[in-house]
Scaffold this active site. Structure first.
Site, PDB file in Angstrom:
ATOM      1  N   LYS A  82       0.710  13.760 -26.971  1.00  0.00           N
ATOM      2  CA  LYS A  82       1.056  12.451 -27.516  1.00  0.00           C
ATOM      3  C   LYS A  82       2.308  11.924 -26.821  1.00  0.00           C
ATOM      4  O   LYS A  82       3.268  12.672 -26.583  1.00  0.00           O
ATOM      5  CB  LYS A  82       1.279  12.578 -29.020  1.00  0.00           C
ATOM      6  CG  LYS A  82       1.469  11.267 -29.767  1.00  0.00           C
ATOM      7  CD  LYS A  82       1.488  11.537 -31.262  1.00  0.00           C
ATOM      8  CE  LYS A  82       1.717  10.294 -32.093  1.00  0.00           C
ATOM      9  NZ  LYS A  82       1.658  10.573 -33.542  1.00  0.00           N
ATOM     10  N   SER A 160      -1.228   7.340 -35.996  1.00  0.00           N
ATOM     11  CA  SER A 160      -0.442   7.185 -34.772  1.00  0.00           C
ATOM     12  C   SER A 160      -0.906   8.109 -33.656  1.00  0.00           C
ATOM     13  O   SER A 160      -0.691   7.825 -32.487  1.00  0.00           O
ATOM     14  CB  SER A 160       1.043   7.390 -35.056  1.00  0.00           C
ATOM     15  OG  SER A 160       1.333   8.720 -35.404  1.00  0.00           O
ATOM     16  N   SER A 184      -1.173  11.367 -39.712  1.00  0.00           N
ATOM     17  CA  SER A 184      -1.528  11.050 -38.329  1.00  0.00           C
ATOM     18  C   SER A 184      -2.110  12.206 -37.528  1.00  0.00           C
ATOM     19  O   SER A 184      -2.367  12.054 -36.335  1.00  0.00           O
ATOM     20  CB  SER A 184      -0.317  10.463 -37.600  1.00  0.00           C
ATOM     21  OG  SER A 184      -0.056   9.167 -38.085  1.00  0.00           O
TER      22      SER A 184
END
Length: 466
Positions: A82, A160, A184
């Site tokens: 990420k 997210s 998330s």
């Protein structure tokens, strides 16, 4: 190039093929890179593909494995991280226009630990801007636009960690790293039909990761199977003096074992969701029935009553404003893509210190109440979400306005959880089931998920994208 059948294998299976030299880390990495470069324009799953770094790491892994120096189950395995994790020499955008050119001269601890395990970074995964730190209404709240769901490109991937989920689901990498402050990891895993493990708070270092809520942020793994997620957690867990919230060395370490309590005591949460969609309720019930058939002891359980959602929301809001203070003071928050994100931080500033302190006190009370729940159960379970993947155009503030007591209390209290796929809706969208355990009992959530996946094949299903 390696076939799609190979690229959809689990981490454990790929590792076995690498050790047996059925293919090389270089061949594997080239294949994942080619697939990523071909499909990313469809999915918006990556911010940056790190081809040069990936090939350098692949060649090093190939040389070591050929020489008999095998580092462990992640050696030679490509993954994505990420884009809130610092990677030296590459942009770390936090998914937001004000940070589009941001770079760090060091690696996040998680990246360093994966480097040490011999894993191969092939890209930085797209994400919601600031991980939702200023709040948002639309899936398009990202520097790279909305990430599309591999199961239906008109649907979102959720949360997210949106790019990480799409990457794992579409086999653009063998696994991905995501983060969770509230939902998330669990939500994107459910929407995309993958396995996603949220570890106990403090088990994985956040050093080098963007801060959203200092007391709730967690970094975890997303992949094909619960077993894969646990293998990754074993590599990234551990005490880090650079993270002030890191658990002690004894508490932070995660030594993975496939052994599980026998029989598993599972609490079926009757008050997790008010009105789950019928397809989802049926799939979750089928999952519980399957576990019962294979030796688990299942009985009804209830989450304790209380304002845990309000408390968790207050903490995230106040700590988010503190984390992005300079963005608000400079006015650059106006550059965010989502209209709500542009103004919400200024509204949040009106929350008083006394409200924040009261929320922290509520957390202490609920940590004790939730801990007591696990005197009776090894894990509790419920549908991961009461709905399946939503459309890209949905206004999330109104369209996803249901209460989320499980996400609130789970993150407020720092509990480990895992979501694994357990079926499909009539529209052929994935459904997830989640298991939650007492703090530091990450092994039990993995054990429950492993038991389910040993007797089901939902995790082997592939989305209609190639």
């Amino acid at each position: 190039m390696l076939s799609e059948d190979i690229l959809y294998l689990s981490v454990r299976e790929i590792g076995r093929h690498l050790r047996e030299k059925k293919f090389s880390p270089v061949e594997l990495t080239e294949s994942y890179l080619a697939r990523s470069e071909r499909l990313n324009p469809k999915l918006n799953a990556y911010v940056t593909i790190t081809r040069e770094l990936a090939m350098e790491q692949a060649r090093a892994a190939e040389k070591e494995i050929t020489a008999g120096h095998y580092r462990g189950p992640l050696h030679g395995i490509p993954y994505a991280a990420k884009d809130l994790l610092a990677v030296k020499g590459y942009p770390t955008t936090w998914g937001a226009k004000p940070y589009a050119n941001q770079q760090f001269d060091y690696n996040a601890t998680v990246i360093e630990r994966l480097n040490n395990a011999g894993a191969i970074l092939i890209g930085k995964a797209a994400m919601i801007e600031l991980a939702g730190g200023m709040n948002y209404r639309f899936a398009s709240a990202s520097l790279t636009g909305a990430t599309k769901n591999p199961w239906n490109e008109g649907c979102w991937t959720c949360g997210s960690s949106s790019g990480s989920a799409a990457i794992a689901s579409a086999a653009l990498a063998a696994f991905a790293i995501g983060t969770e402050t509230w939902g998330s990891i669990i939500c994107p895993s459910a929407y995309c039909g993958i396995s996603g493990l949220r570890p106990t708070f403090g088990r994985v270092s956040r050093y080098g990761a963007m801060a959203l809520a200092y007391s709730q942020d967690k970094i975890g793994s997303m992949g094909r199977t619960a077993d894969d997620c646990a293998l990754v957690l074993e590599a990234i867990a551990g005490h880090d003096p650079l993270d002030r919230s890191s658990l002690s060395p004894e508490e932070a370490a995660f030594a993975y074992s496939t052994a599980s309590p026998s029989p598993l005591r599972i609490g079926w949460l009757t008050n997790a969701w008010a009105k789950p969609a019928p397809d989802i309720a049926a799939a979750a019930q089928d999952a519980a029935d399957l576990l019962k058939q294979h030796g688990a002891k299942i009985s009804d359980a209830k989450l304790p009553e209380g304002p845990y959602e309000a408390a968790a929301g207050t903490i995230v809001a106040v700590e988010g404003v503190a984390a992005f203070r300079s963005l608000l003071d400079s006015g650059k928050v106006a550059e965010l893509a989502d209209p709500l994100g542009q103004i919400n931080g200024y509204v949040t500033e009106q929350i008083s210190a006394s409200d924040y302190m009261q929320a922290l006190q509520i957390r202490g009370v609920f940590q004790k109440r939730v801990d007591a729940l696990f005197d009776e159960f090894d894990v509790v379970m419920a549908a991961s979400l009461p709905v399946a993947a939503t459309t890209l155009e949905m206004n999330l503030e109104t369209g996803l306005s249901f209460a989320d007591p499980l996400g609130g209390i789970g993150n407020l209290c720092g509990l480990p959880a895992i979501s694994v796929p357990c079926g499909f809706t009539a529209e052929k969208l994935p459904v997830g089931i989640q298991f939650i355990a007492r703090v530091r009992n990450d092994r039990d959530v993995v054990a429950a998920a492993n038991l389910f996946q040993q007797h089901s094949d939902w995790h082997t299903k592939r989305p209609p994208i190639s």
